[in-house]
Design a protein around this motif. Sequence first.
Motif, short mmCIF file in Angstrom:
data_model
loop_
_atom_site.label_atom_id
_atom_site.label_comp_id
_atom_site.label_asym_id
_atom_site.label_seq_id
_atom_site.Cartn_x
_atom_site.Cartn_y
_atom_site.Cartn_z
N ASN A 54 0.84 -1.21 0.00
CA ASN A 54 0.00 0.00 0.00
C ASN A 54 0.87 1.25 0.00
OD1 ASN A 54 0.25 1.19 2.91
ND2 ASN A 54 -0.04 -1.02 3.21
N TYR A 55 0.24 2.37 -0.31
CA TYR A 55 0.92 3.66 -0.24
C TYR A 55 -0.08 4.74 0.13
CZ TYR A 55 -0.92 4.69 -4.95
OH TYR A 55 -1.75 4.90 -6.04
N ASP A 56 0.45 5.91 0.45
CA ASP A 56 -0.37 7.06 0.87
C ASP A 56 -0.89 7.78 -0.37
OD1 ASP A 56 -1.48 9.34 1.91
OD2 ASP A 56 0.43 10.26 2.47
N SER A 58 -3.04 10.09 -0.57
CA SER A 58 -3.25 11.52 -0.41
C SER A 58 -2.02 12.32 -0.81
CB SER A 58 -3.62 11.84 1.06
OG SER A 58 -2.52 11.60 1.92
N SER A 59 -0.86 11.67 -0.86
CA SER A 59 0.37 12.34 -1.26
C SER A 59 0.65 12.25 -2.75
CB SER A 59 1.57 11.73 -0.50
OG SER A 59 1.45 11.98 0.88
N GLY A 65 -7.02 12.53 2.62
CA GLY A 65 -6.27 12.30 3.85
C GLY A 65 -7.02 11.46 4.86
N ASP A 67 -8.98 8.94 4.16
CA ASP A 67 -9.00 7.54 3.73
C ASP A 67 -7.93 7.39 2.65
OD1 ASP A 67 -9.66 4.92 3.31
OD2 ASP A 67 -11.50 5.33 2.18
N SER A 68 -6.67 7.40 3.08
CA SER A 68 -5.56 7.61 2.14
C SER A 68 -4.94 6.33 1.60
CB SER A 68 -4.47 8.44 2.83
OG SER A 68 -3.89 7.69 3.88
N GLU A 69 -5.31 5.18 2.10
CA GLU A 69 -4.60 3.95 1.71
C GLU A 69 -5.02 3.46 0.33
OE1 GLU A 69 -4.61 -0.28 3.73
OE2 GLU A 69 -3.34 1.11 4.88
#
Length: 356
Positions: A54-56, A58-59, A65, A67-69
Amino acid sequence: MSPLADLMHLNLSDTTEKVIAEYIWIGGFGTDLRSKARTLPVVVTDASKLPKWNYDGSSTGQATGEDSEVILHPQAVFKDPFRRGNNILVMCDACTPAGEPIPTNKRYNAAKIFNQPDVVAEEPWYGIEQEYTLLQKETKWPVGWPLGGYPGPQGPYYCGIGADKAFGRDIVDSHYKACLYAGINISGINGEVMPGQWEFQVGPAKGISAGDELWVARYILERITEIAGVVVSFDPKPIQGDWNGAGAHTNYSTKSMRSDGGFEVIKKAIEKLGLKHKEHIAAYGEGNELRLTGKHETADINTFLWGVANRGASVRIGRETEKAGKGYFEDRRPASNMDPYIVTSMIAETTILWKP
C-alpha cells in the motif's frame, strides 16, 4: 569506483537470500511514475506470488487524507538493472482497499478487454515507438541547444551522428542496454528529427504486456536521466514553431491480419478506426492538438487519413505489408505522453470487438 558507488553495486547474493523489489505505479496525474522498495525473504519471479502493498494516496493526488490507503497489486516482474543481482522491478496497478480500481488505474479495464475471448483468439501484437525529448535540468531547454537560442534547422539530426548533431547518446544507449537487461522487448533506438529528441521502440509485445513493458521502459529512462542530471519530457510539442513534435506511433496486427488475406482485414480495421476517430483522439494524450497540425509528418487532428507509406497520414500501411498482402499497420496519432494501456486496448476494442 567511489565508496558510495561501491556500496550501490553490492552483490547481495553473496551474503543473503533476501532481494529488493521496487514496486512501480502510476500517480495521480496519469503520466507520473512513482515507486518504493521493499525487502523480500527469497527470490520471486511470478507477480502472482508477490505480496500486495500500500501507499499514501493523499500524497499522490489519488485519495483523501481521511481515507488515504491505496493498495498495490503486482502485475509484471522485470529484472532490476540498477540494483542488479536477483533484485526486481514490479509493475503494479492500484486499487481501493475494497479491490476497486482507482481512476488512474487504466490497466484494469485494459486487461478486461484483452481477456475477451474474441481478442484472445486474435492475439493482438503491438510495437510502440516512444519519442521523447531530453532537457537541460536548470533551463528545461533541449540538451545540445544554445542557452536561450536555437540550433540549425531540422535536417541533419534524424539518425545523425557527431557532436553537433547527436545530443545525449550516452543516456540513450544506457537506457537501451538497461531495458534489455530488465527483460523488456526493446527492439531499437534512433535519434529523431528535432535535435535533443530520441526514440525507442518496444515490441512486438502481445496484449496487456505492451503497456507493462512501455511503462517500465519509461520508468527506467526516468531513473537514468535522474542519475545523469537531465530531464526527460514526454510533451508532444516541447518546442513551438518549426520543430517536430513527439509521438508514440503504435504498430498493430492481429492473427487475421498476419495471415493470408490479411490486407483486407487491415483495411476493414482502419475503416473502423476512422469511424471512431474523435473518440480515439480524445484518449490519445494531452496536448496532441499542438502536434497534429498536418505539418511535421502528421495528419491534421480533425482529419482521418490513411495511406501506404504516407507519414502524413493518421494511419500508415508499410510497403512490405502491401506487397505481402498481410502484416500490420501503424496508428500515428498517439501522443508521446499517451497511456499505453488505454491506446492498445482501445485499438483492440475498436478493431476486434466493435460491430458498427
